[in-house]
Scaffold this active site. Structure first.
Site, PDB file in Angstrom:
ATOM      1  N   ASP A 293      -9.686   5.571  -2.273  1.00  0.00           N
ATOM      2  CA  ASP A 293      -8.594   6.141  -3.066  1.00  0.00           C
ATOM      3  C   ASP A 293      -9.199   6.666  -4.364  1.00  0.00           C
ATOM      4  O   ASP A 293     -10.426   6.757  -4.504  1.00  0.00           O
ATOM      5  CB  ASP A 293      -7.492   5.093  -3.321  1.00  0.00           C
ATOM      6  CG  ASP A 293      -7.964   3.968  -4.234  1.00  0.00           C
ATOM      7  OD1 ASP A 293      -9.177   3.914  -4.552  1.00  0.00           O
ATOM      8  OD2 ASP A 293      -7.134   3.149  -4.638  1.00  0.00           O
TER       9      ASP A 293
ATOM     10  N   CYS B 102     -26.014   1.498 -11.781  1.00  0.00           N
ATOM     11  CA  CYS B 102     -25.131   2.659 -11.979  1.00  0.00           C
ATOM     12  C   CYS B 102     -25.891   3.841 -12.609  1.00  0.00           C
ATOM     13  O   CYS B 102     -26.343   3.780 -13.749  1.00  0.00           O
ATOM     14  CB  CYS B 102     -23.951   2.278 -12.863  1.00  0.00           C
ATOM     15  SG  CYS B 102     -22.838   3.672 -13.127  1.00  0.00           S
TER      16      CYS B 102
ATOM     17  N   CYS C  50     -14.011  -0.015 -14.543  1.00  0.00           N
ATOM     18  CA  CYS C  50     -14.482   1.369 -14.416  1.00  0.00           C
ATOM     19  C   CYS C  50     -13.277   2.306 -14.505  1.00  0.00           C
ATOM     20  O   CYS C  50     -12.948   3.032 -13.582  1.00  0.00           O
ATOM     21  CB  CYS C  50     -15.226   1.548 -13.094  1.00  0.00           C
ATOM     22  SG  CYS C  50     -16.195   3.064 -13.032  1.00  0.00           S
TER      23      CYS C  50
ATOM     24  N   CYS D 208     -18.607  -0.308 -19.390  1.00  0.00           N
ATOM     25  CA  CYS D 208     -19.887  -0.530 -18.708  1.00  0.00           C
ATOM     26  C   CYS D 208     -20.549  -1.842 -19.130  1.00  0.00           C
ATOM     27  O   CYS D 208     -21.231  -2.492 -18.322  1.00  0.00           O
ATOM     28  CB  CYS D 208     -20.826   0.639 -18.958  1.00  0.00           C
ATOM     29  SG  CYS D 208     -20.159   2.209 -18.365  1.00  0.00           S
TER      30      CYS D 208
ATOM     31  N   CYS E 129     -19.528  -4.544 -16.854  1.00  0.00           N
ATOM     32  CA  CYS E 129     -19.500  -4.179 -15.431  1.00  0.00           C
ATOM     33  C   CYS E 129     -20.608  -4.886 -14.652  1.00  0.00           C
ATOM     34  O   CYS E 129     -21.779  -4.850 -15.056  1.00  0.00           O
ATOM     35  CB  CYS E 129     -19.665  -2.672 -15.295  1.00  0.00           C
ATOM     36  SG  CYS E 129     -19.657  -2.141 -13.573  1.00  0.00           S
TER      37      CYS E 129
ATOM     38  N   GLU F 178       0.826  -1.211   0.000  1.00  0.00           N
ATOM     39  CA  GLU F 178       0.000   0.000   0.000  1.00  0.00           C
ATOM     40  C   GLU F 178       0.862   1.264   0.000  1.00  0.00           C
ATOM     41  O   GLU F 178       0.523   2.249  -0.646  1.00  0.00           O
ATOM     42  CB  GLU F 178      -0.967   0.004   1.198  1.00  0.00           C
ATOM     43  CG  GLU F 178      -2.112  -0.977   1.058  1.00  0.00           C
ATOM     44  CD  GLU F 178      -3.019  -0.683  -0.143  1.00  0.00           C
ATOM     45  OE1 GLU F 178      -3.016   0.453  -0.637  1.00  0.00           O
ATOM     46  OE2 GLU F 178      -3.722  -1.606  -0.593  1.00  0.00           O
TER      47      GLU F 178
ATOM     48  N   TYR G 129      -6.246   6.888   4.056  1.00  0.00           N
ATOM     49  CA  TYR G 129      -6.501   5.819   3.094  1.00  0.00           C
ATOM     50  C   TYR G 129      -5.707   4.556   3.460  1.00  0.00           C
ATOM     51  O   TYR G 129      -6.252   3.449   3.498  1.00  0.00           O
ATOM     52  CB  TYR G 129      -6.137   6.257   1.660  1.00  0.00           C
ATOM     53  CG  TYR G 129      -5.953   5.048   0.786  1.00  0.00           C
ATOM     54  CD1 TYR G 129      -7.069   4.355   0.307  1.00  0.00           C
ATOM     55  CD2 TYR G 129      -4.683   4.519   0.523  1.00  0.00           C
ATOM     56  CE1 TYR G 129      -6.929   3.188  -0.427  1.00  0.00           C
ATOM     57  CE2 TYR G 129      -4.536   3.358  -0.203  1.00  0.00           C
ATOM     58  CZ  TYR G 129      -5.655   2.699  -0.679  1.00  0.00           C
ATOM     59  OH  TYR G 129      -5.512   1.541  -1.380  1.00  0.00           O
TER      60      TYR G 129
HETATM   61  S1  SF4 Z   1     -21.505   0.818 -15.145  1.00  0.00           S
HETATM   62 FE1  SF4 Z   1     -20.926   2.460 -13.773  1.00  0.00          FE
HETATM   63  S2  SF4 Z   1     -19.561   1.512 -12.303  1.00  0.00           S
HETATM   64 FE2  SF4 Z   1     -19.714   0.116 -14.052  1.00  0.00          FE
HETATM   65  S3  SF4 Z   1     -18.012   0.666 -15.405  1.00  0.00           S
HETATM   66 FE3  SF4 Z   1     -19.783   1.829 -16.073  1.00  0.00          FE
HETATM   67  S4  SF4 Z   1     -19.574   3.770 -14.987  1.00  0.00           S
HETATM   68 FE4  SF4 Z   1     -18.275   2.308 -13.921  1.00  0.00          FE
END
Ligand code: SF4
Length: 351
Positions: free
Chosen positions: A145, A213, A197, A204, A207, A44, A127
């Site tokens: 972070d 989201c 992301c 997305c 994701c 870290e 953090y």
């Molecule tokens: S859906 Fe939202 S959290 Fe997922 S990659 Fe896209 S912007 Fe990022």
């Protein structure tokens, strides 16, 4: 929503966790393996402002040479600074050594387990304390972070720019942090931010959090988190002096502990200022201009002129120490000074 969101992310992490040399992955965790707090802490600290790709080689060298906090605490500080050379942000290396010594002196060589106690260690900020408490000790600490700020800003479509939005993003991140598997959850958000992301082109379609989201639904994901424009960095100027003795030795100084590149080795030189500072050679000689090197620090650009003089044996400098050229690799020379040496000695001699 909170629980299903963290559960979804943990399921994704179980299948997609990055293999990192300091990480105990989800499969290992399931069979009872625990992260070593020393390795978590070391990684870290190294990862602050530095990429995984760069950190990996340093991490492996450090842990091979100093496999536990006791070994690192017992090492001469110069050896630690020298091993750190090239990684940048050198206050981290000084604090690393001081922290290892404190863990040995005050905690008998075992890292404290809570975020509050970890915060009191040198070089361990909000953090880092949260990350160690969470990853090494499974405390449900809020780990925030740049990756986490980005993911949270997008999930909640927070358009207020950073740094003003920090408090709000922290509160939103805290609300998402689960009590179950908080260490894996923290690493899952970091991995999502690093691999899916991402800052410019969030993937997305791949994701696991696409459904909830808000930024994706609004079509503004790539614009978040918004940032207040930064002020233009000023440029400072300075000169460093490469004195080469007839036996090949090079004159090196040491920077003061406080301040930029603190405690690291350097070619003696002038101060660095926006108005070129007056010359300050470390000895009287026939100095000639070899070129200049450029380097960017957090708050300014630096243009450093490199002068060289070849001097006879027996030359006594006003400051600095003569260092054999074959010992330069062991000196704690930051990248800037390696570039300056390269400029003064000719390309490829040291780097
Ligand atoms: S859906 Fe939202 S959290 Fe997922 S990659 Fe896209 S912007 Fe990022």
């Amino acid at each position: 929503m909170t629980f299903s969101l963290s559960d979804t992310l943990l399921d994704w992490y179980d299948a997609n966790a990055r293999a990192l040399p300091w990480r105990v992955g989800p499969a290992q965790r399931r069979v009872g393996e625990r992260p070593d707090p020393y390795r978590v802490w070391l990684s870290e600290i190294m990862l602050q402002q530095t990429t995984v790709a760069t950190v990996t080689a340093y991490f492996e060298r450090f842990t091979a040479r100093w496999p536990d906090v006791g070994a690192l605490a017992a090492a001469p500080r110069d050896d630690v600074l020298s091993e750190w050379a090239g990684l940048g942000y050198y206050a981290r290396a000084r604090n690393l050594h001081a922290c290892a010594q404190m863990v040995v002196a005050e905690y008998g060589g075992a890292f404290p387990a809570t975020e509050g106690e970890l915060r009191a260690l040198p070089g361990v900020g909000l953090y880092t304390a949260a990350a160690i408490a969470s990853i090494a000790f499974d405390e449900a600490a809020t780990v925030v972070d740049g990756n986490v700020e980005r993911v949270v800003a997008r999930l909640h479509a927070v358009t207020e720019p950073l740094p003003g939005a920090k408090k709000r993003l922290y509160a939103l991140a805290a609300a998402l942090t689960p009590d179950a598997r908080p260490g894996d959850y923290a690493q899952a958000v970091m991995d999502l931010g690093a691999t899916v992301c991402t800052p410019r082109k969030p993937a997305c379609a791949a994701c696991p959090l696409a459904d909830p989201c808000e930024a994706r639904a609004l079509g503004i994901a790539a614009t978040l988190p918004a940032k207040t424009p930064k002020k233009k960095k000023p440029t400072r100027f300075g000169t460093c002096y490469l004195a080469r003795r007839a036996d090949g030795a090079v004159l090196l100084g040491r920077r003061p502990d406080a301040g930029l590149l603190g405690g690291m080795a350097e070619l003696p030189g002038t101060t660095w200022a926006e108005d070129a500072p007056p010359p300050a050679p470390p000895l009287g000689a026939d100095w000639r201009v070899m070129g200049e090197v450029r380097h960017t620090f957090t708050h300014f650009h630096l243009v450093l002129s490199v002068m060289r003089a070849d001097v006879p044996l027996g030359t006594v400098p006003d400051r600095g120490e003569w260092t054999c050229v074959d010992r330069l690799d062991d000196a704690a020379l930051p990248t800037l000074m390696r570039k300056a040496l390269d400029c003064g000695l000719g390309p490829g001699r040291l780097l």
